[in-house]
Structures are given as C-alpha cells and as structure tokens.
Design a protein around this motif. Structure first.
Motif, mmCIF file in Angstrom:
data_model
loop_
_atom_site.group_PDB
_atom_site.id
_atom_site.type_symbol
_atom_site.label_atom_id
_atom_site.label_comp_id
_atom_site.label_asym_id
_atom_site.label_seq_id
_atom_site.Cartn_x
_atom_site.Cartn_y
_atom_site.Cartn_z
ATOM 1 N N GLU A 84 -10.594 -3.820 7.863
ATOM 2 C CA GLU A 84 -9.870 -2.580 7.568
ATOM 3 C C GLU A 84 -9.848 -2.369 6.064
ATOM 4 O OE1 GLU A 84 -5.283 -4.013 7.845
ATOM 5 O OE2 GLU A 84 -6.336 -3.704 9.733
ATOM 6 N N PRO A 85 -9.653 -1.124 5.623
ATOM 7 C CA PRO A 85 -9.646 -0.865 4.179
ATOM 8 C C PRO A 85 -8.598 -1.721 3.474
ATOM 9 C CG PRO A 85 -9.655 1.187 5.413
ATOM 10 C CD PRO A 85 -9.422 0.084 6.405
ATOM 11 N N CYS A 86 -8.896 -2.069 2.245
ATOM 12 C CA CYS A 86 -8.003 -2.889 1.429
ATOM 13 C C CYS A 86 -7.733 -2.129 0.133
ATOM 14 C CB CYS A 86 -8.672 -4.223 1.132
ATOM 15 S SG CYS A 86 -7.746 -5.251 0.001
ATOM 16 N N SER A 87 -6.453 -1.926 -0.188
ATOM 17 C CA SER A 87 -6.091 -1.185 -1.399
ATOM 18 C C SER A 87 -5.406 -2.098 -2.403
ATOM 19 C CB SER A 87 -5.157 -0.032 -1.052
ATOM 20 O OG SER A 87 -5.821 0.886 -0.218
ATOM 21 N N LEU A 88 -5.669 -1.841 -3.664
ATOM 22 C CA LEU A 88 -5.010 -2.571 -4.737
ATOM 23 C C LEU A 88 -4.735 -1.625 -5.889
ATOM 24 C CD1 LEU A 88 -7.600 -4.749 -6.592
ATOM 25 C CD2 LEU A 88 -8.181 -3.686 -4.457
#
Length: 158
Positions: free
Chosen positions: A50-54
């Motif tokens: 799944e997308p990973c945001s930082l």
C-alpha cells in the motif's frame, strides 16, 4: 540577524545533511554480482502493498498544522532493483515518488524509490533521484510495510 530553528526541525536538517553526504557514493547498475543479503539482486523485487507517506522535515515553516501540503508518497507496487552503491541496493518506484510542496509548486512525480542496505543492519530509506544522481534520502517510517519477492513471481494482488 539569525533565526532560531526548532529542535525537531534542526534534527531533521542535520540528518538530511548527513544523509546527503552519504549519497555521494559511486552508483553503478545492478549486475549478476549484486547481492541483497544472500540473494542475487537481479532476481528479486521489493513489493510495497500500500502507499507509504512521509513528511521529511515536518510541517512547512510558518504552517504548524501542515496547511499548504508537504510530503512524499511512495506508491504501492513492485519496485525493481536498478542500481547500487557499496552499502546497498536502490529499488526504483514503478511510478515515481509523489512529492507535494506548498503552492505554487504543488504535487509532481519524481524519480526515486526505496533503498535497502545489503546487510540488513541499517534502516531502509526513501530516495529521490536516479543512477546519475541521488539527491535526497530519508528514513522510511515504521508503518511502511514491504516484502522482498522473487522477480519471476506474479504481482501480489492489492
């Protein structure tokens, strides 16, 4: 005149500066001798389910609530090993890294992906750049879940 920098922001700047210094290592294409642990790098992919945001550096200055947008998103998908340095393998995102900055810049896709240390002893990082030049690297948040899969295996259903 000087400006005071909050401790959290200062720590992020120091980490970014140290990371940029580490990015100057010589980069070379993945070859038959390239290894990720005991596996041949050419025969694996990194699967991000799944997308990973930082948010490198935290919220933009003057916007404590993050208003205006700021951050990076690694899209879900199979990341191919494309190049390496003496410490690890760079896995390229299938669709780039979405970088969001305050207006007027907004969002855009940039080359990049996930860097994994060959030994498995250091932490994985997001990187921006390509084999010619890696410009930024940031520690992946613990919530970013990925797996290393056989490159010949079919894509994991999302």
């Amino acid at each position: 005149m000087f400006h005071l920098v909050p401790r959290r922001r200062l720590a992020a700047l120091l980490i970014s500066g140290a990371t940029l210094g580490a990015c100057r290592a010589e980069l070379s294409p993945i070859g038959p001798q390239s290894k990720l642990g005991d596996r041949q790098a050419q025969k694996v992919v990194l699967a991000l389910e799944e997308p990973c945001s930082l948010s490198p550096g935290g919220a933009p200055t003057g916007r404590p609530n993050g208003e205006g947008g700021h951050g990076h998103t690694l899209p879900a998908g199979r990341y191919a090993p494309t190049f390496e340095d003496e410490r690890g393998i760079f896995f390229a995102s299938p669709n780039g890294v979405v970088v969001t900055e305050p207006a007027p810049i907004g969002s855009r896709a940039r080359a990049g992906g996930i860097y994994l240390p060959s030994s498995g002893e250091a932490v994985p990082e997001e990187y921006l750049g390509d084999q010619e030049r890696v410009t930024q690297r940031y520690r992946l948040p613990q919530g970013c879940r990925y797996s290393i899969e056989n490159a010949a295996a079919p894509a994991t259903p999302g």
